[in-house]
Design a protein around this motif. Structure first.
Motif, PDB file in Angstrom:
ATOM      1  N   ALA A 463       0.865  -1.166   0.000  1.00  0.00           N
ATOM      2  CA  ALA A 463       0.000   0.000   0.000  1.00  0.00           C
ATOM      3  C   ALA A 463       0.905   1.220   0.000  1.00  0.00           C
ATOM      4  O   ALA A 463       2.135   1.108   0.064  1.00  0.00           O
ATOM      5  CB  ALA A 463      -0.934  -0.016   1.211  1.00  0.00           C
ATOM      6  N   THR A 464       0.298   2.381  -0.078  1.00  0.00           N
ATOM      7  CA  THR A 464       1.078   3.621  -0.057  1.00  0.00           C
ATOM      8  C   THR A 464       0.477   4.579   0.954  1.00  0.00           C
ATOM      9  O   THR A 464      -0.742   4.659   1.111  1.00  0.00           O
ATOM     10  CB  THR A 464       1.121   4.295  -1.441  1.00  0.00           C
ATOM     11  N   VAL A 465       1.349   5.288   1.620  1.00  0.00           N
ATOM     12  CA  VAL A 465       0.959   6.344   2.545  1.00  0.00           C
ATOM     13  C   VAL A 465       1.817   7.554   2.219  1.00  0.00           C
ATOM     14  O   VAL A 465       3.048   7.482   2.259  1.00  0.00           O
ATOM     15  CB  VAL A 465       1.151   5.928   4.020  1.00  0.00           C
ATOM     16  N   ALA A 472       1.477  -4.253   3.760  1.00  0.00           N
ATOM     17  CA  ALA A 472       0.123  -4.344   4.301  1.00  0.00           C
ATOM     18  C   ALA A 472      -0.276  -5.804   4.420  1.00  0.00           C
ATOM     19  O   ALA A 472      -0.153  -6.568   3.460  1.00  0.00           O
ATOM     20  CB  ALA A 472      -0.864  -3.599   3.407  1.00  0.00           C
ATOM     21  N   VAL A 677       0.323  -0.519  13.480  1.00  0.00           N
ATOM     22  CA  VAL A 677       1.405  -0.064  12.610  1.00  0.00           C
ATOM     23  C   VAL A 677       2.732  -0.345  13.306  1.00  0.00           C
ATOM     24  O   VAL A 677       2.811  -0.410  14.533  1.00  0.00           O
ATOM     25  CB  VAL A 677       1.271   1.443  12.281  1.00  0.00           C
ATOM     26  N   TRP A 685       5.287   8.558  10.139  1.00  0.00           N
ATOM     27  CA  TRP A 685       4.060   9.336   9.957  1.00  0.00           C
ATOM     28  C   TRP A 685       3.764  10.239  11.150  1.00  0.00           C
ATOM     29  O   TRP A 685       2.776  10.969  11.127  1.00  0.00           O
ATOM     30  CB  TRP A 685       2.871   8.392   9.747  1.00  0.00           C
ATOM     31  N   GLU A 694      -4.480   7.908   6.164  1.00  0.00           N
ATOM     32  CA  GLU A 694      -5.104   7.456   4.921  1.00  0.00           C
ATOM     33  C   GLU A 694      -4.111   6.616   4.127  1.00  0.00           C
ATOM     34  O   GLU A 694      -3.025   7.067   3.787  1.00  0.00           O
ATOM     35  CB  GLU A 694      -5.571   8.641   4.092  1.00  0.00           C
ATOM     36  N   VAL A 695      -4.520   5.395   3.828  1.00  0.00           N
ATOM     37  CA  VAL A 695      -3.689   4.452   3.090  1.00  0.00           C
ATOM     38  C   VAL A 695      -4.373   4.144   1.767  1.00  0.00           C
ATOM     39  O   VAL A 695      -5.593   3.918   1.729  1.00  0.00           O
ATOM     40  CB  VAL A 695      -3.486   3.148   3.897  1.00  0.00           C
ATOM     41  N   THR A 696      -3.608   4.156   0.704  1.00  0.00           N
ATOM     42  CA  THR A 696      -4.137   3.749  -0.597  1.00  0.00           C
ATOM     43  C   THR A 696      -3.869   2.269  -0.778  1.00  0.00           C
ATOM     44  O   THR A 696      -2.726   1.834  -0.932  1.00  0.00           O
ATOM     45  CB  THR A 696      -3.484   4.545  -1.733  1.00  0.00           C
ATOM     46  N   TRP A 697      -4.934   1.501  -0.727  1.00  0.00           N
ATOM     47  CA  TRP A 697      -4.834   0.044  -0.758  1.00  0.00           C
ATOM     48  C   TRP A 697      -5.691  -0.459  -1.919  1.00  0.00           C
ATOM     49  O   TRP A 697      -6.888  -0.173  -1.990  1.00  0.00           O
ATOM     50  CB  TRP A 697      -5.353  -0.542   0.562  1.00  0.00           C
TER      51      TRP A 697
END
Length: 930
Positions: A463-465, A472, A677, A685, A694-697
């Protein structure tokens, strides 16, 4: 020369021990360097060979001049790969109506490969494509270079570089042990000859002449002994792998030079001291001051070395490929010497106190032993320091082996997360979305395998943060204690457990074999608002595809395709039949999905699920649909009165497809998905408990609520990673994402470690039987993840050094025994005249050696333990990066070293006791006892 020969014959016993010492040092050094070469070479060849050899495949069209094309490729390979042995195989494939393709396959010649070739293979593989593209004689209408040769060579190069940096620590220890042993035994030999030297100097012998004679003697003794040690090292290396004679020969040559230099230097120092000696020098005060200064200096160097090692984290220089920091590498060895000297400092007061207490007792032997030990500490330096180094080396070897093994296993367990990890990708790609064609893997089938304790589906990926990649992992929180094998698994997922996101969802019968849906709805285009020309001869009614989302008790979602009912404008009822296979017990209807086609004109859509019936063996069972239903999706839903029934109404105006879902359960999903985490991620973070990140998953933004931090996340090698409950994540994505990522793995826990191999085979067979593409199934165990043992060269060198150090220490003890036995001959006569029996004298002399040996052995254990605690974590971190395993000592090397030291000391003490007893029984007149 005659005088030198007579002096050598007079001390032939000590000289024989010196020669043995040189043999042992040369053998140990040669064997250590040879094993290092053999193991690193074997590791490099194994990394690039095996059942799947590393290769590069170069493909292009055949040129008009094939010879020039071949020559261009060969020149590029020779230039870029730095002389690394590479084989090039050429093949051509025919092409109709066009120039054929030519394919060159580049593979390393493993029979000639050495570790130094890895750098050339890695760099050449990276630069080969660009270089060939710029050569028009080679690249014809484009060129492709594929293969893993460069990547595998780079990984192995980094691993061996780390091992080479760490291996300097045992090599530095070997060098220090050798120098200390040669210097101390040389001092013993010089001390035994001190009276001779004084007489020779008094009769006019110059120090230069004495040094020249000593140099000749050192060459005669040291060079043949070093050659013999080199031969023994070569014999020991036979059959141990691809070793070359260079390292053992170099070790033998260095040993010979060191022996000659040290022995000659000791005699030179003695000759100058005797020639310049005064009354004040005989008091010993200057010697004591020098000894105190030596202790302080050695302790300071040791402290600086250990601090340097701990600050760097490993002996390797940052950014240097296999380059060790000299101070950090020497730190552990110098620390052992410093602790050995500290023991000597404490041994003086301790033995004097022992002598005082023994004087109050009734036995003469105890008093004599105590007083003689207290007064003879000058000779005790040799065995005590050497035993501290030897036993300390063994403790370091055992601590490194045990800690490195634990670290490698811990890293492998962390990377795998469980005992058997089965990856079953969906059709097409490994990142398939949930759907009827890509259902989640059936964990219950794996849990029923022989040797399986539990199984659970898993979603593992990236994922990306804030634009940065993070690892993830999503697992059913309730299943984590059963399937996860990392430390703390029993409680790691406790913070992830929360309220059921599908509480109140309709429950389906456990034995349902099919579902019957009754839909009522209408699709009504607003033709009055449209231009007649735009809708002429067009089907203006958008399609509606219905799916059912079922949730299992572990949170796994399954999608069933209910079809696309023909909904008209009059609100007709439609019955849909959906087959169900292997429905998990306790499954519920989580959502009703609607995939809506494009609306050519504004269209009113009204869909209502009026009834749901499950077909079972006992007949049809109605399902209660009276639950809370929340409409979500890209199609805007009209407000409903109470939302107790699954109904969706909207007006479509977009020419693009849209989707909607009626989700059962609470309408308030909360601030975010509860997530654990890692400490590294929280620091990156600046997140604490309660923060939302907010994580882009899977292409969808998912808010994560931080509920705690952990050191590591199971199944992830990244420092920054997150762990969430699979059901909670799916519930969140079900509301926001058109497609949900499919859990493409099953984690299976074994009942015992012995059951893992068979369980892995059964799991692979089960997965391939269910996979649409069996070739995509991969099964990973902890043993598979461990990979090549980059620390094996360090471990072997540590063990060889420890074994050699024990032998050196025993030879030092024997040298002291020979010296004291010859030098105290007159003492035996005096004690015999005082009535001390021969056996009592022998026992007392043996006890003196025993006290020194025990003190050195115990001190070595203590010193080795202290240095291991301070140094071993950094040494292991250099070979197994990213780990923080506690120090664990492998007892085997330590036990063998202690038994060898104790047994060898007992043999030497027994021999001394026998010789002393024989001297006491000898009543013949001898000049040395006048």
């Amino acid at each position: 020369m005659p005088l030198a020969a007579r002096r050598a014959l007079a001390r032939r016993g000590l000289l024989a021990l010196v020669a043995l010492l040189v043999v042992v040092v040369a053998t140990t050094g040669g064997a250590a360097l040879g094993l290092l070469t053999a193991t690193t070479t074997a590791s490099a060849r194994a990394a690039l060979g095996g059942t799947d050899p590393a290769a590069l495949v170069v493909t292009t069209r055949v040129a008009d001049d094939p010879a020039a094309q071949e020559a261009g490729l060969t020149a590029a390979v020779d230039d870029l790969f730095g002389g690394a042995p590479v084989r090039v195989a050429r093949t051509e494939s025919a092409a109709e109506g066009d120039a054929p393709f030519v394919v060159w396959t580049l593979t390393p010649d493993l029979s000639a490969l050495v570790p130094d070739d890895l750098a050339g293979l890695a760099a050449g593989s990276v630069a080969l494509r660009d270089t060939l593209r710029q050569d028009d004689a080679v690249a014809v209408r484009g060129i492709t270079v594929t293969g893993d040769l460069g990547e595998r060579a780079a990984v192995e190069l980094a691993a061996l570089g780390a091992a080479r940096a760490v291996v300097t620590v045992p090599l530095a220890l070997l060098l220090l042990v050798s120098l200390v042993a040669l210097a101390q035994v040389g001092r013993v030999l010089a001390g035994a000859r001190e009276n001779e030297v004084e007489i020779l100097v008094a009769r006019g012998a110059s120090p230069r002449r004495l040094v020249a004679a000593a140099a000749v003697e050192a060459v005669v003794v040291g060079v043949p002994a070093a050659a013999l040690g080199t031969g023994l090292a070569a014999l020991l290396l036979t059959g141990r792998g691809p070793w070359t004679p260079g390292p053992p020969v170099a070790a033998g040559a260095v040993t010979a030079l060191a022996a000659v230099a040290v022995l000659t230097g000791v005699v030179a120092a003695q000759a100058r001291a005797v020639a310049a000696r005064g009354a004040r020098d005989r008091s010993g005060r200057l010697r004591q001051a020098a000894t105190a200064g030596t202790v302080v200096a050695v302790a300071a160097v040791a402290l600086l070395g250990l601090l340097r090692l701990r600050s760097l984290g490993s002996p390797a220089v940052p950014g240097g490929q296999g380059v060790a920091d000299p101070l950090a590498a020497a730190g552990p060895a110098v620390a052992l010497v410093a602790l050995g000297l500290a023991v000597l400092v404490l041994l003086g007061p301790a033995t004097r106190a022992w002598a005082t207490l023994a004087a109050r007792g009734p036995r003469l032997t105890g008093v004599l032993v105590a007083r003689r030990t207290a007064r003879g500490l000058r000779l005790a330096v040799v065995p005590v320091v050497l035993l501290v180094l030897a036993i300390g080396s063994a403790v370091l070897a055992g601590a490194y082996a045990g800690t490195e093994e634990a670290a490698r296993e811990g890293a492998a367990v962390q990377a795998v997360g469980t005992d058997v990890r089965v990856a079953v990708p969906g059709p097409g790609t490994a990142g398939a979305m949930l759907g009827p064609s890509a259902p989640p893997p059936d964990a219950t089938a794996f849990a029923a395998l022989p040797g399986a304790a539990a199984a659970a589906p898993a979603l593992v990926g990236d994922a990306t943060v804030q634009g940065e990649d993070v690892g993830a992992t999503a697992l059913p929180a309730d299943a984590v204690p059963g399937v996860v094998r990392t430390p703390g698994a029993a409680t790691i997922a406790d913070p992830l457990r929360g309220t059921d996101p599908f509480a109140g969802a309709p429950v389906l019968p456990d034995d349902a074999s099919g579902l019957e849906l009754v839909l009522a709805g209408s699709v009504t285009p607003d033709l009055a608002a449209a231009e007649i020309a735009e809708v002429q001869d067009a089907d203006v009614a958008p399609t509606v595809a219905v799916t059912l989302w079922l949730v299992a008790p572990d949170g796994t979602l399954t999608v069933l395709d209910a079809g696309s009912p023909a909904l008209g404008t009059a609100g007709e009822r439609t019955r849909l039949s959906v087959p169900v296979e292997d429905l998990p017990a306790g499954s519920r209807l989580a959502a009703v999905g609607l995939d809506l086609g494009p609306a050519v004109v504004p269209t009113r859509v009204d869909v209502r699920l009026e009834a749901l019936t499950a077909r079972t063996a006992a007949g049809e069972v109605p399902v209660d649909l009276d639950a809370g239903w929340t409409p979500v999706g890209t199609a805007p839903a009209d407000d409903l009165d109470d939302g107790r029934v699954p109904r969706f109404t909207t007006t479509l105006t977009s020419p693009a497809p849209s989707w909607a879902r009626l989700v059962a359960g609470s309408s308030d999903p909360g601030p975010g998905v509860p997530a654990l985490v890692t400490d590294a991620a929280a620091a990156r973070w600046d997140a604490t408990a309660g923060d939302v990140v907010e994580v882009t998953w899977a292409g969808t933004a998912v808010p994560l609520e931080v509920v705690g931090t952990v050191a590591e996340v199971p199944g992830q090698s990244r420092a920054a990673a997150v762990l969430v409950d699979l059901g909670t994540l799916d519930a969140a994505l079900l509301r926001t994402a058109p497609g949900l990522p499919r859990p493409g793995e099953v984690w299976v826990a074994a009942t015992s470690p012995d059951a893992v191999p068979a369980l892995a085979q059964d799991a692979a067979a089960t997965a391939r039987a269910a996979a649409p593409e069996p070739g995509t199934v991969t099964v990973t165990t902890v043993a598979d993840a461990a990979g090549a043992d980059a620390g094996s060269p360090v471990r072997l060198v540590f063990l060889v050094v420890a074994a050699g150090a024990v032998l050196v220490a025993l030879l030092g003890l024997a040298a002291v025994a020979v010296t004291t036995t010859a030098g105290r001959r007159a003492e035996v006569v005096v004690l015999r005249a005082l009535g001390v029996p021969p056996r009592a004298q022998g026992a007392g002399r043996a006890l003196e050696l025993g006290v020194v040996a025990v003190a050195g052995t115990l001190s070595g254990l203590l010193a080795g333990g202290v240095v291991a605690v301070l140094a071993v974590p950094g040494l292991v971190a250099g070979v197994v990066p990213g780990t923080a395993a506690p120090v664990a000592v492998l007892p085997g090397p330590v036990l063998v070293a202690v038994l060898a030291a104790v047994g060898g000391s007992a043999v030497v003490a027994g021999a001394v006791a026998a010789v002393v007893a024989a001297q006491a029984r000898d009543t013949d007149y001898r000049p040395e006892v006048r």
